[in-house]
Design an enzyme around this catalytic site. Structure first.
Site, short mmCIF file in Angstrom:
data_model
loop_
_atom_site.label_atom_id
_atom_site.label_comp_id
_atom_site.label_asym_id
_atom_site.label_seq_id
_atom_site.Cartn_x
_atom_site.Cartn_y
_atom_site.Cartn_z
N GLU A 170 0.80 -1.24 0.00
CA GLU A 170 0.00 0.00 0.00
C GLU A 170 0.83 1.28 0.00
OE1 GLU A 170 -2.75 -0.36 3.27
OE2 GLU A 170 -3.39 -2.35 2.67
N GLU A 288 -6.45 -10.67 -0.37
CA GLU A 288 -7.22 -10.31 0.83
C GLU A 288 -8.70 -10.18 0.48
OE1 GLU A 288 -5.59 -6.87 2.87
OE2 GLU A 288 -3.52 -7.47 2.45
O1 G3I Z 1 -3.42 -6.27 19.48
C1 G3I Z 1 -4.32 -5.26 20.02
C2 G3I Z 1 -4.82 -5.71 21.33
O2 G3I Z 1 -3.74 -5.79 22.23
C3 G3I Z 1 -5.86 -4.71 21.80
O3 G3I Z 1 -6.42 -5.14 23.00
C4 G3I Z 1 -6.97 -4.54 20.78
C5 G3I Z 1 -7.99 -3.49 21.17
O4 G3I Z 1 -8.60 -2.93 20.03
O5 G3I Z 1 -6.39 -4.14 19.58
C6 G3I Z 1 -5.46 -5.07 19.07
O6 G3I Z 1 -4.94 -4.61 17.88
C7 G3I Z 1 -5.79 -4.68 16.75
C8 G3I Z 1 -5.14 -5.58 15.71
O7 G3I Z 1 -5.90 -5.55 14.52
C9 G3I Z 1 -5.00 -7.00 16.19
O8 G3I Z 1 -6.25 -7.54 16.44
C10 G3I Z 1 -5.97 -3.29 16.20
O9 G3I Z 1 -6.70 -2.50 17.10
C11 G3I Z 1 -6.67 -3.33 14.87
O10 G3I Z 1 -6.64 -2.03 14.28
C12 G3I Z 1 -5.96 -4.28 13.93
O11 G3I Z 1 -6.68 -4.31 12.73
C13 G3I Z 1 -6.03 -4.94 11.63
C14 G3I Z 1 -5.80 -3.92 10.53
O12 G3I Z 1 -5.22 -4.57 9.40
C15 G3I Z 1 -4.88 -2.79 10.95
O13 G3I Z 1 -4.73 -1.91 9.92
C16 G3I Z 1 -6.97 -6.03 11.11
O14 G3I Z 1 -7.09 -7.05 12.11
C17 G3I Z 1 -6.43 -6.61 9.82
O15 G3I Z 1 -7.40 -7.45 9.24
C18 G3I Z 1 -6.11 -5.49 8.82
O16 G3I Z 1 -5.55 -6.08 7.67
C19 G3I Z 1 -5.20 -5.20 6.61
C20 G3I Z 1 -4.01 -5.80 5.90
O17 G3I Z 1 -2.98 -6.06 6.81
C21 G3I Z 1 -3.52 -4.90 4.76
N1 G3I Z 1 -4.60 -4.57 3.86
C22 G3I Z 1 -5.82 -4.06 4.47
C23 G3I Z 1 -6.31 -5.00 5.56
C24 G3I Z 1 -7.60 -4.52 6.15
O18 G3I Z 1 -7.43 -3.30 6.82
#
Ligand code: G3I
Length: 383
Positions: A170, A288
């Site tokens: 990205e 994805e």
């Molecule tokens: O790990 C913390 C945890 O400690 C905490 O308690 C919790 C509270 O919200 O958050 C956790 O982190 C989260 C993380 O996922 C792990 O679950 C983040 O808040 C959350 O923002 C994060 O989201 C991920 C996102 O990327 C971040 O940008 C999604 O799971 C994941 O599916 C998403 O994947 C991305 C690809 O990597 C790249 N392309 C787009 C795609 C969708 O956004």
């Protein structure tokens, strides 16, 4: 070619059959002996197409139904978060590979291949790094060296066990981003802003040095068919063509495939764009895939419009067929197993229903549509 003819001839039948689960089981050439013969992974294997899912390491092992779906239906796994920089190096110099290692070892036990995700991305960076850059305690020269070490150490850690790496993720500007560079890179991207455009080629070189056999991908969204003007596709296409011409070790382009039924979808353009990357001598992958739509609430995720409920499996199926029709497309990955564990409702309020299994982990019409597409693609010719 053979597959193209089969798909064209069978398209009308598929539209009728796609909601009907079939009990027909075919012999599976899938390397893992225990997978059901009519699973997505077994059907994909008949045409040498990897069928993948993003995996949530917190559920793997602890949730039996989830774990069985990952093992039985998919031949490729991607760590949804466990290989990102903030996960593997939460404190500077102190690596935590535990969650990612569990996934790689699970994949080994279940005859699956692994997509590594991701080495260079502006998001989910460790706070020690972003804070250091913000307050000036990490200089540009140090940042480049820190990045080189990160890429080298992570790729080396998994050397020989990753099929495809999403090396850079990205870094291109969308139509709404305010500062695109002349070649379409996003001038506001954390890495481009701090280290310049050359950093993209560098991460591919560093990754290749650390694992010469891994396939190295550029991964992004809206880069095949979805962007109205196709400007983002054009920019990525020309950039990766330039990298190839310069001898940079890039092997493929990953189109993420995050769709939303409210925007429609140009399946022909999707396929044509994937083919254009393939024509550069690159492999391609859908990395994805999910198709979101408006839903009643985030718990039940029932589509609020009947036409959208039909568009969801249709668009999923069109993406898979686009991949099937491009010889260079080697894998098709859904971004998660079931709707109860998808990033979508948390990011796009009011939407959901994006994956192949519903909130109760029951297969949805999208699952059966993909199953049918894979059966048709693998069908021997009658004449
Ligand atoms: O790990 C913390 C945890 O400690 C905490 O308690 C919790 C509270 O919200 O958050 C956790 O982190 C989260 C993380 O996922 C792990 O679950 C983040 O808040 C959350 O923002 C994060 O989201 C991920 C996102 O990327 C971040 O940008 C999604 O799971 C994941 O599916 C998403 O994947 C991305 C690809 O990597 C790249 N392309 C787009 C795609 C969708 O956004």
């Amino acid at each position: 070619m053979k597959l193209r003819r089969q798909l064209a001839a069978a398209a009308a039948t598929a539209a009728v059959l796609m909601l009907v689960p079939s009990a027909v089981a075919t012999a599976s050439p899938d390397k893992h002996p225990k997978v059901p013969a009519d699973s997505l992974r077994a059907l994909g294997a008949q045409q040498k197409l990897g069928i993948g899912t993003a995996v949530d390491d917190a559920r793997l092992g602890s949730d039996r139904a989830y774990t069985d779906l990952v093992a039985n239906q998919f031949s490729v796994v991607t760590a949804e978060n466990a290989m990102k920089w903030e996960s593997v190096e939460p404190a500077r110099g102190s690596y935590d590979w535990a969650a990612a290692d569990r996934l790689v070892s699970f994949a080994g036990q279940h005859g699956q291949q692994v997509r590594g995700h991701t080495l260079l991305w502006h998001n989910q960076l460790p706070s020690w790094l972003t804070t250091g850059v913000d307050d000036g305690t990490v200089t540009k020269g140090q940042l480049r060296e820190i990045l080189r070490k990160h890429v080298t150490d992570e790729v080396t850690h998994f050397r020989g066990r990753i099929w495809q790496w999403d090396v850079a993720n990205e870094v291109f500007a969308n139509s709404w981003d305010p500062n695109p560079l002349p070649d379409g890179l996003n001038g506001d991207d954390f890495w481009i802003r701090n280290l310049g455009e050359g950093v993209v080629a560098d991460v591919f070189r560093w990754a290749h040095q650390a694992d010469p056999k891994a396939l190295l991908f550029y991964n992004d969204y809206n880069i095949s068919g979805q962007d109205g003007t196709n400007a983002k596709f054009r920019a990525v296409h020309d950039f990766v063509a330039k990298l190839r011409a310069q001898g940079v070790p890039i092997d493929g382009v990953g189109e993420q495939g995050h769709l939303d039924t409210q925007y429609g979808f140009d399946a022909q353009r999707f396929q044509a764009d994937l083919q254009s990357y393939g024509d550069l001598g690159l492999k391609v992958a859908v990395t994805e895939a999910d198709v979101r739509t408006f839903v009643n609430n985030s718990t039940e995720q029932v589509p609020t419009s009947q036409p959208a409920a039909f568009a969801q499996p249709f668009e999923f199926s069109e993406m898979l067929k686009g991949c099937q029709l491009v010889d260079q497309c080697i894998s098709f990955t859904a971004w998660g197993v079931y709707d109860g564990d998808s990033w979508i409702p948390g990011t796009f309020a009011g939407t959901g229903y994006g994956l192949l299994y519903d909130v109760d982990k029951a297969p949805k019409p999208a699952y059966y549509a993909l199953q049918q597409d894979l059966r048709l693609g693998a069908r021997p010719q009658k004449h």
